[in-house]
Design a protein around this motif. Structure first.
Motif, short mmCIF file in Angstrom:
data_model
loop_
_atom_site.label_atom_id
_atom_site.label_comp_id
_atom_site.label_asym_id
_atom_site.label_seq_id
_atom_site.Cartn_x
_atom_site.Cartn_y
_atom_site.Cartn_z
N LEU A 25 0.85 -1.39 -0.07
CA LEU A 25 0.11 -0.05 -0.04
C LEU A 25 0.92 1.11 0.02
CD1 LEU A 25 -2.73 -1.14 2.42
CD2 LEU A 25 -3.09 -0.47 0.00
N GLN A 26 2.08 1.12 0.47
CA GLN A 26 2.77 2.29 1.04
C GLN A 26 3.75 2.56 -0.46
OE1 GLN A 26 4.40 4.06 3.88
NE2 GLN A 26 2.10 4.09 4.48
N GLU A 31 -0.60 5.12 -0.56
CA GLU A 31 -1.55 5.38 0.68
C GLU A 31 -0.78 5.16 1.82
OE1 GLU A 31 -4.58 5.78 3.00
OE2 GLU A 31 -3.25 3.97 3.20
N PHE A 32 -1.02 6.29 2.55
CA PHE A 32 -0.32 6.48 3.85
C PHE A 32 -1.18 6.28 5.16
CE2 PHE A 32 2.33 8.40 0.40
CZ PHE A 32 3.40 7.41 0.57
N LEU A 33 -2.16 6.67 5.24
CA LEU A 33 -3.04 6.96 6.13
C LEU A 33 -3.83 5.60 6.65
CD1 LEU A 33 -4.49 10.42 5.95
CD2 LEU A 33 -2.50 9.69 7.28
N GLY A 86 -10.86 0.86 -2.90
CA GLY A 86 -10.05 0.64 -4.47
C GLY A 86 -8.78 0.18 -3.99
N TYR A 87 -8.11 0.38 -3.01
CA TYR A 87 -6.88 0.02 -2.62
C TYR A 87 -6.35 -1.31 -2.59
CZ TYR A 87 -6.26 5.26 -1.62
OH TYR A 87 -6.16 6.43 -1.63
#
Length: 118
Positions: A25-26, A31-33, A86-87
């Motif tokens: 994810l990172q 995506e970080f949160l 959608g991640y």
């Protein structure tokens, strides 16, 4: 300490999967949160189980397992949110949710057994 402890082993393997998803994810999705929330709750399950195993009493054991159960519920939420936004693709999320559901069933069963003894 038992090396063949089912919940200990499953929560550890689950934490490793969560770490890999976090890295994906990172690095891939940027995506970080949400990923940090998933990492925190998903690895906390096993950490609380480890603490429970080292508990000083049945009440202490039960309290730590209860925290692990709550962290499992939270992790379930983050996985669904990441899937629905959608991640995470459906198949990855499905596997993680199945693993998380299994942890929830095992933890819930252990809690019921301990409640009867307290």
């Amino acid at each position: 300490m038992k090396e063949n402890n089912l919940i200990r082993n499953k929560s550890y393997q689950f934490a490793l999967k969560i770490i890999n998803i976090y890295k994906f994810l990172q690095e891939e999705k940027r995506e970080f949160l949400l990923s940090k929330q998933l990492l925190r709750s998903g690895t906390s399950i096993g950490a609380n189980i480890e603490e429970a195993i080292g508990g000083q009493s049945k009440k202490d054991f039960y309290a730590k397992l209860s925290i692990a159960y709550k962290e499992s519920r939270e992790t379930h939420y983050w996985i669904r949110l990441l899937r629905d936004s959608g991640y995470l693709n459906a198949e990855t999320a499905k596997q993680l949710l199945e693993d998380c559901d299994e942890l929830l069933r095992i933890l819930g069963s252990i809690q019921l057994t301990i409640q009867k003894k307290l």
